[in-house]
Design a protein around this motif. Structure first.
Motif, PDB file in Angstrom:
ATOM      1  N   LEU A 295     -30.892  21.462  10.228  1.00  0.00           N
ATOM      2  CA  LEU A 295     -32.366  21.191  10.540  1.00  0.00           C
ATOM      3  C   LEU A 295     -33.115  21.403   9.057  1.00  0.00           C
ATOM      4  O   LEU A 295     -34.131  20.686   8.890  1.00  0.00           O
ATOM      5  CB  LEU A 295     -33.069  22.333  11.588  1.00  0.00           C
ATOM      6  N   ALA A 296     -32.602  22.223   8.206  1.00  0.00           N
ATOM      7  CA  ALA A 296     -32.982  22.135   7.009  1.00  0.00           C
ATOM      8  C   ALA A 296     -33.023  20.963   6.241  1.00  0.00           C
ATOM      9  O   ALA A 296     -33.822  20.577   5.263  1.00  0.00           O
ATOM     10  CB  ALA A 296     -32.367  23.540   6.310  1.00  0.00           C
TER      11      ALA A 296
ATOM     12  N   VAL B 277     -26.454  24.341  13.336  1.00  0.00           N
ATOM     13  CA  VAL B 277     -27.623  23.552  13.854  1.00  0.00           C
ATOM     14  C   VAL B 277     -28.979  24.062  12.831  1.00  0.00           C
ATOM     15  O   VAL B 277     -29.651  22.898  12.309  1.00  0.00           O
ATOM     16  CB  VAL B 277     -28.008  23.849  15.257  1.00  0.00           C
ATOM     17  N   GLN B 278     -29.156  25.386  12.654  1.00  0.00           N
ATOM     18  CA  GLN B 278     -30.184  25.719  11.487  1.00  0.00           C
ATOM     19  C   GLN B 278     -29.991  24.991  10.348  1.00  0.00           C
ATOM     20  O   GLN B 278     -30.893  24.522   9.541  1.00  0.00           O
ATOM     21  CB  GLN B 278     -30.113  27.134  11.394  1.00  0.00           C
ATOM     22  N   ASP B 279     -28.659  24.980   9.875  1.00  0.00           N
ATOM     23  CA  ASP B 279     -28.522  24.439   8.431  1.00  0.00           C
ATOM     24  C   ASP B 279     -28.809  22.834   8.512  1.00  0.00           C
ATOM     25  O   ASP B 279     -29.404  22.377   7.575  1.00  0.00           O
ATOM     26  CB  ASP B 279     -27.070  24.643   8.050  1.00  0.00           C
TER      27      ASP B 279
ATOM     28  N   PRO C  82     -25.064  27.766  16.302  1.00  0.00           N
ATOM     29  CA  PRO C  82     -26.238  28.031  15.884  1.00  0.00           C
ATOM     30  C   PRO C  82     -26.801  27.671  14.545  1.00  0.00           C
ATOM     31  O   PRO C  82     -27.649  27.438  14.231  1.00  0.00           O
ATOM     32  CB  PRO C  82     -26.753  29.181  16.594  1.00  0.00           C
ATOM     33  N   GLN C  83     -25.910  28.608  13.815  1.00  0.00           N
ATOM     34  CA  GLN C  83     -26.185  28.683  12.481  1.00  0.00           C
ATOM     35  C   GLN C  83     -26.072  27.052  11.919  1.00  0.00           C
ATOM     36  O   GLN C  83     -26.669  26.549  11.082  1.00  0.00           O
ATOM     37  CB  GLN C  83     -24.973  29.476  11.459  1.00  0.00           C
TER      38      GLN C  83
END
Lengths: 193, 112
Positions: free
Chosen positions: A154-155, A150-152, A147-148
């Motif tokens: 998306l940034a 994925v967040q990275d 999940p981390q």
């Protein structure tokens, strides 16, 4: 660029800096780098911080992976300046131009790891269609992406969906292969700040 | 601060500045460009719509028409930035929301 203020509206100290960079590097500063000097309190200062954090801040993705994401998002947006700049930067970061070219030509068959492929596919859908669902994210997670991560990713996607739009709206000049290569060396040495 | 909070905080700082700080375009115009809510005069609306939805098709003539309709270059600079940041923000939020749903988390990761 398409607005006179973005070609000529800089403060005297900034114009001097542009001239010195051109003198010592042998290349004019690319328009992407010039833009952040225009009224930096409005856009450039915070844009640089966000982009640097996304592209060079701590992440399980390598710099090469994130530059490839930037090149891929830019390709989906058909943003010629950013495709050139980040294809060059990803190619230098990986020391593997053919791999980057293969991803941009055909993601499905490119020789890359499945977690990165699944992530790029999701970023492409989000950028192209403006939305993704939980099912898209489950596919990415099932490929082994955290999940981390994925967040990275998306940034990175957010940063380049801004820059692509400004490059195309303001009409950034295309520097050519040597100019892109010089810009890539700078981005790998100094980042985006 | 966790790393992801730093990325999102940096993005939020950019959004808050372009919408809420001092500008040559009014705060209302900047908010409308950000949200894709429509702007007057029509050539400005056409330009800002293209920036959000099909930026590769923006032309020199689009900017010239918005200037001819009375917008200053600094206003155009700000409103184009707001449109780009607004579209990007919607994508970022949509991605984080889908991730939160997929992981069974009630809120995006890293949200305060």
């Amino acid at each position: 660029m398409r607005l006179d203020i973005l070609d000529r509206g800089y403060r005297p100290g900034t114009k001097l800096l542009f001239a010195l960079i051109r003198l010592f590097s042998g290349h004019p500063l690319p328009d992407a780098a010039r833009l952040v000097f225009y009224r930096p309190d409005f856009y450039g200062a915070r844009a640089k911080e966000f982009t640097h954090e996304a592209m060079r801040g701590p992440s399980a993705w390598s710099v090469g992976d994130r530059e490839l994401m930037a090149a891929y998002v830019s390709t989906v947006n058909d943003s010629a300046f950013c495709v050139g700049a980040h294809t060059a930067t990803a190619s230098q970061a990986y020391q593997d131009g053919p791999r980057v070219a293969a991803v941009l030509a055909d993601l499905a068959s490119a020789p890359i790891a499945e977690p990165l492929r699944a992530t790029l596919r999701m970023l492409g859908r989000l950028t192209r269609e403006g939305r993704v669902g939980a099912e898209d994210m489950r596919e990415v997670l099932a490929a082994g992406v955290t999940p981390q991560q994925v967040q990275d990713a998306l940034a990175v996607c957010a940063a380049f969906n801004i820059t692509n739009r400004l490059a195309d709206a303001f009409g950034f000049a295309l520097p050519g292969p040597e100019g892109f290569a010089a810009g890539a060396r700078h981005l790998l040495k100094r980042g985006y700040r | 601060m966790p790393d992801e909070d730093r990325k999102r905080a940096a993005h939020r700082a950019l959004v808050e500045r372009v919408l809420g700080g001092e500008g040559r375009a009014s705060a209302e115009q900047r908010a409308r460009a950000f949200a894709g809510d429509g702007l007057a005069p029509p050539p400005l609306d056409a330009l800002i719509g293209k920036v959000a939805d099909r930026p590769a098709q923006v032309t020199e003539a689009d900017l010239a028409a918005a200037k001819a309709a009375g917008c200053t270059e600094d206003q155009l600079f700000e409103l184009v930035v707001c449109a780009a940041v607004g579209r990007s923000t919607r994508l970022y939020e949509a991605g984080l929301a889908a991730l939160a749903e997929a992981t069974g988390d009630g809120r995006p990761h890293g949200a305060a």
